[in-house]
Design a protein around this motif. Structure first.
Motif, short mmCIF file in Angstrom:
data_model
loop_
_atom_site.label_atom_id
_atom_site.label_comp_id
_atom_site.label_asym_id
_atom_site.label_seq_id
_atom_site.Cartn_x
_atom_site.Cartn_y
_atom_site.Cartn_z
N HIS A 7 17.28 11.92 7.68
CA HIS A 7 17.98 11.93 8.96
C HIS A 7 19.46 12.28 8.84
CE1 HIS A 7 14.82 9.71 11.64
NE2 HIS A 7 14.34 10.75 11.01
N PRO A 8 20.20 11.75 7.87
CA PRO A 8 21.60 12.19 7.74
C PRO A 8 21.72 13.69 7.45
CG PRO A 8 21.27 10.13 6.57
CD PRO A 8 19.91 10.60 6.97
N LEU A 9 20.79 14.23 6.66
CA LEU A 9 20.82 15.67 6.38
C LEU A 9 20.52 16.47 7.65
CD1 LEU A 9 18.99 15.81 2.92
CD2 LEU A 9 21.44 15.96 3.37
N ALA A 10 19.62 15.95 8.50
CA ALA A 10 19.32 16.62 9.76
C ALA A 10 20.55 16.65 10.66
CB ALA A 10 18.16 15.93 10.46
N ASP A 11 21.26 15.53 10.74
CA ASP A 11 22.50 15.50 11.52
C ASP A 11 23.49 16.54 11.00
OD1 ASP A 11 22.22 13.52 13.55
OD2 ASP A 11 22.37 11.95 12.05
N LEU A 12 23.62 16.60 9.70
CA LEU A 12 24.64 17.45 9.10
C LEU A 12 24.32 18.94 9.23
CD1 LEU A 12 25.45 15.25 6.03
CD2 LEU A 12 27.12 16.03 7.73
N VAL A 13 23.05 19.30 9.19
CA VAL A 13 22.73 20.72 9.34
C VAL A 13 23.06 21.17 10.76
CG1 VAL A 13 20.28 20.62 10.06
CG2 VAL A 13 21.08 22.48 8.62
N CYS A 14 22.95 20.29 11.73
CA CYS A 14 23.41 20.61 13.09
C CYS A 14 24.92 20.84 13.09
CB CYS A 14 23.07 19.48 14.06
SG CYS A 14 21.31 19.17 14.30
N ASP A 15 25.65 19.94 12.43
CA ASP A 15 27.11 20.04 12.37
C ASP A 15 27.55 21.34 11.69
OD1 ASP A 15 26.97 17.54 13.47
OD2 ASP A 15 27.81 16.48 11.76
N VAL A 16 26.89 21.67 10.58
CA VAL A 16 27.27 22.86 9.81
C VAL A 16 26.97 24.13 10.59
CG1 VAL A 16 26.78 24.20 7.74
CG2 VAL A 16 27.04 21.72 7.58
N ASP A 17 25.77 24.22 11.15
CA ASP A 17 25.42 25.41 11.92
C ASP A 17 26.33 25.56 13.13
OD1 ASP A 17 23.43 25.86 10.11
OD2 ASP A 17 21.78 25.85 11.56
N GLY A 18 26.62 24.44 13.79
CA GLY A 18 27.52 24.50 14.93
C GLY A 18 28.89 25.04 14.54
#
Length: 735
Positions: free
Chosen positions: A241-252
């Protein structure tokens, strides 16, 4: 709208990616740690034209745009290329812009990879001693010295580096004491220098996006291999779940950088602030991404044997040469609210496009005109963001105007409006402040009838939906199931040509005003839970239906509905018996939509208005630097939510592989809406405690509204699991 780089840019990316994969492998990065500089790599990049990328053709360069340079820098970040690439790119362009005999000769050497030139971020008249990226290997530093731009020669003695956090060629240089050549005393020269610093911010943001994405990829790959407690660690939500949050942040962050470049090209007023916002966000995200990626490796991440520590260190070493990133967020606040103007670099040609198009703008204009004509003062007073704001008369007028379900085919009363136009329509709806709850749920039910319904159901129900005569609600959740909708226990039992339904549904919002409910029922208890489900459209006026109100602190009414021997015709079934999962999946995909960016933007504008009204220490609160920073942070979250949502819409239009971009849009925007609504409530307190009409009452409402956005339409935990599985390739998650 276009999120796809051009063929030439893709070729550029592929060319540099292949070169860097071979020449900036992790073994090469490690080998260069002593100096932080790989001379052979540098010369190879020069041969490929890297340092001439942003140099105009008239000065011997390639003359490509800022986006082309960003594409290169993403690959530089992904491979941790050893050397001051971002600094060299902007310095080369700056040498070409100033164009003196000294700069022209040096530029030739830079383009050929024979000389390294970097840039000083601070005026050496005020700060004669500075930490310089690449200072340990540079032949010259270009700097501002009061009102003039100078070239500072760096001698062998000065070029000594020292051990530092990221194994980079960083050096503290005494620039005022070194040999200097004045190359410009003009406004044009000073402006070009200021533009170079802004360009550097965008290039470092792009590099950090590439670095962060690769760190998350490494962590996800490790989580698919490493086992603990008898399971691959990627199955645990504490990892995935933390990795899922972060991939949103990075792509954004990546796409916000791209959007900023586009906005610079279009001359948009907010572009200067966007430079600061995307830079701050990318720095902050990179720090969080590499920390979580390293944490995924556990103790092994601390060892020099694993590459992840290199990403951790470079994520800090590259951007911090400009100083504390929080100062960049302060800068964004000043640019947004204090009139500070940025020197925008020339973006060049930009093929990507974040504009929704003329058709979208025309539809939004039509929506505004409709409501301006239709909404009386009494109707405006009735308006509410929930089902309570529904009005039968307005609903029918929308149908007559073709604005109820514009995306539907013309034969179903729509206009076949494309997704981009619908996105603009929803934005206009938010600006007007009229409830769309009944319309969205009714539209979803109507769409499911179109896809899966019988001819009789279409004739008896869909025609009424099209005419605006009825509204529908959704019956998914049950008192004991929550988000696990496939654990539904409400029974549907075959009874000749009819079905008998017994059970209850929770959170059937709008059931008190609706005519029908889209219901998920259990029709088979002898098979796995997800295989024994069937969907129905159930008339809510049927005998045996009872509705009990449930009120929320969001000023919304929802309902618990009870079904006691309710009879439903088989023709009101959607899809095959026990085939409800397929139908339900389609419904949930529609419900994910584009997130809450429109609500976020409305909220930020309200906060800005309120900050202009509130007096703090003798002046408007919006003039306070702390308030500016907090508004800027909420603004960047809104911009990120928008580009993530746009990416989801564009991807769907292009009919690309489902990479959970819809869940990413919903997850990111709902979480940031929740966070920012609380922070802006705090910022404007105690005024925001009031429910009075105006921005204070609206912020109050936003805080309460946001609490539910991470729950309905699928909880954030559900979406994180979807993102982890579809986007990162992690195994199915478990708590």
């Amino acid at each position: 709208m276009n999120f796809q780089i051009s063929e030439d840019q893709q070729m550029l990316r592929d060319t540099f990616a292949r070169f860097l994969d071979e020449n900036s492998s992790m073994s090469r990065v490690r080998a260069a740690q002593a100096t932080g500089f790989d001379r052979e790599l540098w010369r190879g990049l020069a041969e490929l034209g890297a340092f001439s990328l942003r140099v105009p053709e008239s000065a011997g360069g390639v003359g490509l745009g800022l986006l082309d340079a960003a594409v290169l820098m993403e690959e530089v970040g992904r491979t941790l290329a050893s050397g001051p690439l971002a600094e060299a790119l902007v310095a080369a362009r700056l040498l070409a812009q100033i164009e003196t005999p000294e700069t022209s000769k040096l530029l030739e050497q830079v383009i050929a990879g024979e000389a390294v030139v970097t840039i000083a971020f601070n005026d050496i008249a005020r700060e004669p001693v500075q930490w310089i990226a690449g200072g340990a290997v540079a032949d010259a530093v270009i700097a501002r010295d009061g009102e003039q731009i100078v070239l500072v020669g760096v001698s062998g003695k000065q070029r000594r580096g020292e051990p530092n956090l990221g194994f980079t060629p960083l050096a503290e240089l005494h620039l005022a004491d070194a040999q200097r050549t004045v190359v410009s005393k003009s406004d044009a020269g000073r402006n070009a220098f200021a533009q170079a610093i802004e360009e550097w911010k965008l290039l470092i943001a792009a590099a950090l996006a590439g670095l962060s994405r690769e760190a998350i990829r490494l962590a996800a790959a490790y989580a698919c291999e490493r086992a603990a407690f008898g399971q691959k660690i990627g199955t645990y939500q504490g990892i995935s779940h933390p990795l899922a949050d972060l991939v949103c942040d990075v792509d954004g962050g990546k796409y916000l950088t791209w959007k900023t470049i586009r906005d610079i090209a279009d001359g948009r007023e907010q572009a200067g602030a966007e430079i600061s916002l995307t830079t701050w966000w990318s720095i902050d995200t990179a720090g969080r991404a590499v920390a979580q990626a390293l944490h995924t490796f556990g103790g092994y991440g601390l060892t020099t044997e694993y590459d992840i520590h290199l990403y951790n260190l470079r994520a800090k070493a590259w951007p911090l040469v400009i100083g504390d990133p929080s100062r960049i967020l302060e800068e964004a606040g000043r640019r947004l609210y204090a009139g500070e103007v940025a020197a925008l670099p020339d973006a060049g040609a930009v093929g990507i496009d974040f504009d929704l198009g003329e058709e979208a703008h025309a539809l939004a204009k039509e929506v505004h005109a409709f409501f301006e004509k239709t909404l009386t003062p009494e109707l405006r007073a009735k308006a509410h963001y929930s089902f309570d704001g529904h009005d039968v008369g307005v609903h029918r007028k929308l149908a007559e105007a073709g604005l109820l379900f514009p995306a539907w085919p013309k034969e179903y009363g729509g206009r076949a409006a494309p997704p981009y136009a619908m996105n603009a329509l929803h934005q206009a709806w938010e600006e007007v402040g009229w409830s769309s709850h009944a319309i969205s749920t009714t539209g979803l039910v109507g769409a499911m009838i179109r896809l899966f319904g019988s001819e009789e159901l279409k004739r008896e129900v869909l025609t009424k939906i099209i005419a605006g005569e009825v509204v529908c609600s959704l019956g998914y959740s049950e008192p004991s199931c929550g988000s696990d909708v496939f654990a539904a226990q409400t029974r549907a039992t075959r009874d000749g040509d009819e079905w008998r339904i017994d059970g209850s549904k929770m959170f059937t919002s709008g059931a008190d005003i609706a005519d029908y409910v889209l219901m998920l029922t259990r029709t088979n208890t002898e098979v796995p839970k997800h295989k024994g489900l069937t969907m129905f459209v159930v008339p809510l006026k049927s005998p045996g239906v009872s509705i009990q109100p449930v009120f929320t602190f969001q000023d919304e009414r929802t309902n618990i509905t009870y079904y006691d021997g309710v009879k439903v015709k088989d023709s009101y079934r959607l899809g095959p018996v026990d085939g409800g999962v397929k139908v339900m999946a389609g419904a949930l995909e529609m419900e994910h939509g584009g997130g809450f960016s429109k609500s976020q933007r409305h909220m930020v504008h309200a906060a800005e208005d309120l900050c202009r009204q509130i007096q703090y220490r003798g002046k408007a609160l919006i003039d306070d630097p702390v308030a500016q920073v907090r508004l800027a942070r909420a603004t960047v979250h809104t911009l990120l939510s928008e580009v993530i949502a746009y990416r989801a819409v564009w991807w769907a239009v292009q009919k690309q592989q489902n990479m959970a971009y819809g869940p990413m849009a919903k997850l990111f925007s709902s979480e940031k809406f929740l966070k920012d609504s609380a922070d802006l409530l705090d910022l404007t307190a105690p005024h925001s405690l009031s429910k009075r009409n105006g921005p204070a009452g609206f912020l109050n409402q936003c805080y309460r509204h946001a609490q539910g956005t991470t729950i309905y339409g699928g909880t954030s935990e559900v979406h994180r699991s979807q993102i982890a599985e579809r986007n990162l390739g992690l195994p199915r998650t478990r708590a």
